[in-house]
Design an enzyme around this catalytic site. Structure first.
Site, mmCIF file in Angstrom:
data_model
loop_
_atom_site.group_PDB
_atom_site.id
_atom_site.type_symbol
_atom_site.label_atom_id
_atom_site.label_comp_id
_atom_site.label_asym_id
_atom_site.label_seq_id
_atom_site.Cartn_x
_atom_site.Cartn_y
_atom_site.Cartn_z
ATOM 1 C CG ASN A 98 -1.946 11.563 -6.088
ATOM 2 O OD1 ASN A 98 -1.609 11.712 -4.927
ATOM 3 N ND2 ASN A 98 -3.194 11.295 -6.422
ATOM 4 C CD GLU A 126 -6.169 14.049 -8.600
ATOM 5 O OE1 GLU A 126 -7.148 14.786 -8.369
ATOM 6 O OE2 GLU A 126 -6.181 12.810 -8.442
ATOM 7 C CB CYS A 146 1.297 8.573 -10.780
ATOM 8 S SG CYS A 146 -0.117 8.068 -11.755
ATOM 9 C CD GLU A 188 2.992 5.106 -8.441
ATOM 10 O OE1 GLU A 188 2.504 6.252 -8.413
ATOM 11 O OE2 GLU A 188 2.312 4.085 -8.579
ATOM 12 C CB CYS A 242 -1.320 3.666 -13.297
ATOM 13 S SG CYS A 242 -0.078 4.841 -13.861
ATOM 14 C CB CYS A 278 3.672 4.440 -12.525
ATOM 15 S SG CYS A 278 3.093 6.123 -12.250
#
Ligand code: THU
Length: 130
Positions: free
Chosen positions: A42, A44, A53, A55, A86, A89
């Site tokens: 991830n 940010e 994310c 994934e 999430c 994803c």
């Protein structure tokens, strides 16, 4: 199928996570049908919603290298329980990877295997756009 190696790749990819706002570090590793592994973490942004994310980082890396056929994706965080991808994803996995094995790793390194349709039943997809 033994996904220990893929789970370990996701755990290793977590080391590169840039999670200075949430402190929630995630790694992912996607396996192609031909056996190649692409990892992601991830990343940010100070504009929080721009965060990506682990994934999606891994999947977009693979897609951008020309990969189209996938077998599995492993996801690892620092959660005691098996991490759960999430919703965004799950949609991207469904759209770009199809019905694959999703390996959910716990902080102890144990994992469980789920199918895309188990994590995103009754999915929206390209068929709905016809
Ligand atoms: N995150 C992931 O990378 N994957 C998930 O499946 C859940 C959430 C990231 C996004 C954000 O950087 C942090 O974890 C907290 O939500």
């Amino acid at each position: 199928m033994d996904y220990k190696h893929l789970a370990d790749s996701a755990i290793k990819a977590k080391q590169n996570a840039l999670a200075i706002y949430s402190n929630f570090y995630v790694g992912a590793a996607v396996l192609t049908n031909e056996g190649k592994v692409y990892t992601g973490c991830n990343v940010e942004s100070s504009s929080y919603s721009l965060t990506i994310c682990a994934e999606r980082t891994a999947i977009f890396k693979a897609i951008s290298e020309g990969e189209r056929e996938f077998k599995a994706i492993a996801v690892a965080g620092d959660t005691e329980d098996f991490i759960s991808p999430c919703g965004a994803c799950r949609q991207v996995i469904s759209d770009l990877c199809g019905e694959i094995d999703i390996i959910l790793v716990s902080s102890s390194g144990d994992y469980i295997v789920k199918k895309t349709s188990e994590l995103l039943p009754f999915a929206f997809g390209d068929k709905d756009l016809e």
